[in-house]
Design an enzyme around this catalytic site. Structure first.
Site, PDB file in Angstrom:
ATOM      1  N   HIS A  26      42.275  28.705  17.438  1.00 30.27           N
ATOM      2  CA  HIS A  26      41.537  29.561  16.507  1.00 30.27           C
ATOM      3  C   HIS A  26      40.700  28.718  15.545  1.00 30.27           C
ATOM      4  O   HIS A  26      39.588  29.101  15.187  1.00 30.27           O
ATOM      5  CB  HIS A  26      42.510  30.439  15.713  1.00 30.27           C
ATOM      6  CG  HIS A  26      43.238  31.434  16.553  1.00 30.27           C
ATOM      7  ND1 HIS A  26      43.007  32.789  16.481  1.00 30.27           N
ATOM      8  CD2 HIS A  26      44.209  31.273  17.494  1.00 30.27           C
ATOM      9  CE1 HIS A  26      43.800  33.419  17.339  1.00 30.27           C
ATOM     10  NE2 HIS A  26      44.539  32.514  17.959  1.00 30.27           N
ATOM     11  N   ASP A  50      39.145  35.251  10.927  1.00 27.07           N
ATOM     12  CA  ASP A  50      39.738  35.441  12.242  1.00 27.07           C
ATOM     13  C   ASP A  50      40.207  36.886  12.373  1.00 27.07           C
ATOM     14  O   ASP A  50      40.688  37.489  11.410  1.00 27.07           O
ATOM     15  CB  ASP A  50      40.924  34.481  12.387  1.00 27.07           C
ATOM     16  CG  ASP A  50      41.348  34.277  13.819  1.00 27.07           C
ATOM     17  OD1 ASP A  50      41.694  35.271  14.482  1.00 27.07           O
ATOM     18  OD2 ASP A  50      41.359  33.120  14.278  1.00 27.07           O
ATOM     19  N   VAL A  98      43.301  15.527  23.939  1.00 27.55           N
ATOM     20  CA  VAL A  98      41.983  15.010  24.307  1.00 27.55           C
ATOM     21  C   VAL A  98      40.890  15.879  23.689  1.00 27.55           C
ATOM     22  O   VAL A  98      41.157  17.004  23.261  1.00 27.55           O
ATOM     23  CB  VAL A  98      41.794  14.995  25.847  1.00 27.55           C
ATOM     24  CG1 VAL A  98      42.758  14.044  26.508  1.00 27.55           C
ATOM     25  CG2 VAL A  98      41.910  16.409  26.426  1.00 27.55           C
ATOM     26  N   ASN A 116      39.876  30.162  24.254  1.00 23.04           N
ATOM     27  CA  ASN A 116      39.102  28.972  23.922  1.00 23.04           C
ATOM     28  C   ASN A 116      38.954  28.078  25.151  1.00 23.04           C
ATOM     29  O   ASN A 116      37.864  27.611  25.478  1.00 23.04           O
ATOM     30  CB  ASN A 116      39.790  28.214  22.783  1.00 23.04           C
ATOM     31  CG  ASN A 116      38.808  27.534  21.855  1.00 23.04           C
ATOM     32  OD1 ASN A 116      37.755  28.066  21.547  1.00 23.04           O
ATOM     33  ND2 ASN A 116      39.161  26.346  21.408  1.00 23.04           N
TER      34      ASN A 116
END
Length: 483
Positions: A22, A124, A360, A381
């Site tokens: 988020h 959000d 990563v 996402n």
């Protein structure tokens, strides 16, 4: 688009839910607005504020003169470094404890001579307390749902599941007696759904379950906002977007994928901002540079998925026995209640073709030509980044609307295949080989590349998402500022 005066910039307060999946898209939105001349106040919870200091350094939190970071308490124990990994506790706590300190923060900002007047709050979708705060001050409030449109629509139908007597289930036998194969044929714009394709939070025997109540109520409360934005593009989810607009609200703006829209940001300082709550291992990019195109299996379960040590070992040997190169993200907390431990013989087996790291820069990994397939939990996402990178998916949904995203990836967009929940290494070997070596996999890859091209068209100058973003700024935010 309406011009923005540097002497009187619009001021947007951004409020993400305190989880990695988020925070990232809210940060992308913040950078996009900042590039258009906005003053940004980015509000984390205190817990995540501290995590960002640990992962990015104090200089990151110091921000820029016109891109500032603030923090509010989330009500969770200060001493628990992993408090935000338990989603029900976090969701319940933000709903109960964040409103009052957020109102205090707004009052402080309004009283400060050092910041511009507040133009809007963009929160959000599951931080809907911000709507109450905005109404308290008479400020424009925009909800940013970080889910897919189909996930958002599914949450809006929690109450309908109760009305029809489907939820709550009488006992937990529904998990294995075929009940989840029951068709769900009453959600506009979402045909061919089954109960198993609905967000996992419907799988309850009590309608007072924290997450079932939380997501359903937050979704409906968000309809009270002045506008809703989604990190998707029209062609990807056209049918459900049309249904949302017809039934609920026409003030919905599809402005994604952010990950591609962000590439058009000019070289300003905020463009370099990264919001990872873990330290990113950049050595993986050099490792990928040495691999052949489309040769690597990239594995990442997202920021909150947890697995058992037995599942960890099944994944490990499935990856090893596939004989394909792989990049595997193993967070320190990925194994429930213990450290991730793999046998020495596994490392010996994969030493020339496997790389394990803790985190990563996923956006860069999924854009890398060496990555041939993404084994994902199907969080939105990750899914929209995968679509933007033109990669096919191996889907292993864990919770929330990940099941819904998996359904769409496999059956609607036709870019993915699904793994069994109770995964065994032999199945993983078979699926990897199918995706990397057969015509089925090549067709999924072709479809993924087609969707990437459509995403790029959407965010290009004159594209639907590009135009929607301009309209959103001009007709929603700047129009409010001039009133």
């Amino acid at each position: 688009m309406g011009s923005i005066s540097p002497q009187k910039p619009p001021h947007a307060i951004l409020v993400p839910y305190p989880a990695q999946g988020h925070v990232n898209p809210l940060m992308q939105l913040g950078k996009l607005l900042h590039a258009r001349g906005f003053y940004i106040t980015f509000v984390n919870t205190e817990h995540n504020h501290r995590r960002l200091i640990r992962s990015r350094g104090q200089e990151f939190i110091d921000g820029l003169p016109d891109f500032k970071f603030e923090a509010i308490p989330d009500g969770l124990p200060y001493t628990d470094r992993d408090a935000t990994q338990h989603v029900p506790s976090l969701s319940d706590s933000t709903r109960k404890h964040c409103l009052a300190p957020f109102i205090d923060l707004i009052a402080k900002l309004k009283a400060s001579p050092d910041v511009p007047p507040i133009t809007c709050i963009i929160s959000d979708g599951v931080m809907a307390f911000a709507i109450d705060a905005a109404r308290h001050f008479g400020i424009l409030e925009i909800q940013f749902w970080t889910t897919s449109a189909c996930g958002f629509m599914a949450y809006l139908h929690h109450i309908e599941l109760v009305r029809r007597g489907i939820v709550p289930f009488k006992d937990e036998s529904f998990l294995h007696d075929g009940t989840l194969d029951q068709p769900v044929d009453f959600i506009p714009g979402m045909p061919n759904m089954k109960l198993r394709d609905m967000p996992s939070f419907i799988r309850v025997t009590d309608v007072n379950d924290i997450m079932f109540d939380f997501l359903g109520s937050e979704a409906h409360k968000s309809l009270k906002a002045d506008a809703i934005i989604l990190n998707t593009f029209d062609e990807l989810e056209q049918e459900v977007l049309d249904a949302i607009a017809a039934r609920y609200s026409k003030n919905i703006y599809t402005v994604g994928p952010f990950i591609l829209l962000e590439k058009g940001i000019p070289e300003i300082k905020s463009k370099a901002f990264r919001s990872s709550l873990w330290k990113e291992d950049l050595s993986c990019l050099e490792w990928l540079d040495k691999r052949e195109p489309d040769s690597v299996v990239y594995v990442n379960y997202g920021c909150v998925t947890t697995i058992t040590n037995e599942q960890l070992n099944e994944f490990a040997w499935g990856l090893a026995n596939s004989k394909h190169p792989f990049l595997w993200i193993v967070r320190p907390d990925v194994v429930m209640g213990e450290s991730a431990v793999l046998p020495e013989e596994f490392y010996e087996e994969i030493k020339d073709r496997g790389l394990l790291v803790s985190w990563v820069p996923q956006d860069r990994v999924l854009q890398h030509p060496a990555v041939g397939v993404f084994l994902s939990h199907c969080g939105w996402n990750s899914t929209i980044e995968c679509i933007s990178g033109g990669k096919p998916m191996i889907c292993w949904p864990f919770f929330a609307e990940q099941q819904t995203n998996c359904k769409y990836a496999c059956d609607v967009w036709k870019t993915g295949v699904e793994l069994s929940t109770n995964l065994k290494r032999e199945e993983l070997v078979s699926i990897i080989k199918e995706m990397m070596e057969t015509e089925i996999g090549r067709e999924r890859r072709r479809r993924a590349v087609e969707w990437r091209k459509k995403a790029e068209e959407a965010i290009s100058v004159g594209g639907v998402s590009y135009n929607n973003f301009d309209t959103f700024i001009k007709e929603v935010i700047l129009q409010q500022q001039t009133q």
